[in-house]
Enzyme design. Structure first.
Site, PDB file in Angstrom:
ATOM      1  CD  GLU A 233      -0.786   5.962   1.010  1.00  0.00           C
ATOM      2  OE1 GLU A 233      -1.883   6.419   1.328  1.00  0.00           O
ATOM      3  OE2 GLU A 233       0.173   5.871   1.800  1.00  0.00           O
ATOM      4  CB  ILE A 234       5.739   6.269  -2.562  1.00  0.00           C
ATOM      5  CG1 ILE A 234       5.727   6.246  -1.029  1.00  0.00           C
ATOM      6  CG2 ILE A 234       6.968   7.012  -3.078  1.00  0.00           C
ATOM      7  CD1 ILE A 234       5.603   7.593  -0.369  1.00  0.00           C
TER       8      ILE A 234
ATOM      9  CB  ILE B 232      -0.955   0.002   1.212  1.00  0.00           C
ATOM     10  CG1 ILE B 232      -1.920  -1.181   1.126  1.00  0.00           C
ATOM     11  CG2 ILE B 232      -1.738   1.308   1.279  1.00  0.00           C
ATOM     12  CD1 ILE B 232      -2.855  -1.297   2.308  1.00  0.00           C
ATOM     13  CB  CYS B 233       3.893   2.193   1.913  1.00  0.00           C
ATOM     14  SG  CYS B 233       3.226   2.075   3.591  1.00  0.00           S
ATOM     15  CB  ALA B 234       4.972   0.404  -3.031  1.00  0.00           C
TER      16      ALA B 234
END
Length: 345
Positions: free
Chosen positions: A218-219, A214-216
């Site tokens: 978003e970034i 999920i973080c990837a």
């Protein structure tokens, strides 16, 4: 000598050890070092004077537990809740003086036996189905042509911790908490601080950790649309508690492999949790932050903040809309209604 995620549960490791993309390496978030992932090497690092000094300093600043910092590890038990389908059972794991799970093979057999002894009978609610079912076996449903599987999910019991927002210095319409940090910009290590962005809007984005799906997402989404934000004099900086070495490795990893492939926004490192604490988004029991973002105007005043569950990714369109709305309010000095969008020229 490969990294084992079970070690993250050990008292001797849990406050500072984090996985590295290479299974033969590990990250120390206290010392900002990459070390070999052999258990003996990790134990040697944990007992080092420099490591203990920095860990003691971090615990003193953040009120963390001192058992790992002073090198004393006692025998104890940890109770955990395990969700199995619709059933919840409690299992026990024991630790010896070195912080290792007891029971042989680094404690996995003891934990596994206790776990398996308490597995529910997945067939017990079905008429005509006899015998006990294993968690990995099919549970017969009313339709004999279909089979479903019960999946075991490990869930640590919630601890009673003070809410992080009580420690927050972030207040809307007040100066944003200052910060200085090591950052990765275009694949290079540098230093950034809040004052670098005076005269422009800044979105400070917090995400839980590197190498997360999920973080990837978003970034990568923010990076792909960074030109839209820059066109309205707005910069984006992303922050997590990972070290700058972790950021550097992640930033050089391709998107196909779970990386962010030289993002067009800086990644700042907060291994001491100082920035996360100042903005009130740290989950001390987890060792990472909530998913959050803070919009700071060109004067350094915090104008908007949003904090959400770690499992829900943020919307880039809404973030862009809010920045445009704040800038419009600053320019025309009038309020905007719900669902406002910038008037077409």
């Amino acid at each position: 000598k490969r990294f084992r995620h079970a070690w993250l549960m050990f008292d001797i490791f849990k406050d500072w050890l984090r996985p590295h993309p290479s299974p033969e390496l590990a990250n120390c978030i206290v010392c900002n070092r990459v070390i070999k992932a052999g258990k003996s090497e990790l134990e040697k690092h944990a007992a080092g004077k420099r490591h203990l000094s920095m860990l003691n300093g971090m615990n003193a600043a953040g009120g963390g537990g001192a058992s790992a910092a002073d090198g004393r590890h006692t025998r104890g038990h940890s109770r955990h809740m395990v969700i199995l389908g619709q059933d919840v059972v409690e299992v026990d794991s024991s630790y010896d003086e070195s912080g290792t799970l007891s029971g042989g093979a680094e404690g996995e057999s003891t934990f596994k036996e206790d776990f398996e002894n308490k597995l529910p009978d997945v067939n017990r609610g079905n008429s005509g189905a006899g015998g006990g079912g294993a968690a990995s076996g099919p549970a017969q449903t009313g339709d004999s042509s279909q089979a479903s599987y019960t999946t075991g999910i490990y869930v640590p019991q919630q601890r009673n911790l003070p809410p992080t927002h009580n420690l927050s210095k972030a207040v809307v319409m007040s100066p944003a908490p200052n910060w200085k940090a090591t950052a990765i910009v275009n694949g290079h290590v540098t230093r950034l601080d809040l004052s670098d962005y005076v005269g422009r809007y800044l979105i400070l984005v917090f995400y839980p950790q590197d190498f997360s799906k999920i973080c990837a997402s978003e970034i990568n989404a923010l990076s792909d649309r960074s030109y839209e934000f820059r066109s309205i004099q707005t910069e984006i900086v992303a922050c997590s508690v990972d070290s700058h070495l972790s950021h550097l490795t992640w930033s050089k990893l391709s998107r196909a492999d779970g990386g962010v492939n030289l993002p067009k926004i800086p990644l700042i490192a907060d291994p001491t949790h100082a920035i996360a604490r100042a903005y009130g988004v740290l989950l001390p029991d987890k060792g990472h932050t909530l998913r959050a973002h803070f919009i700071i105007d060109k004067r350094g005043i915090l104008r908007h903040m949003s904090v959400t569950d770690t499992l829900v990714g943020r919307g880039t369109d809404e973030l862009l809309r809010i920045v445009k709305a704040l800038q419009y309010v600053d320019e025309v000095e009038e309020a905007v209604p719900a669902d406002w969008s910038q008037p077409s020229e």
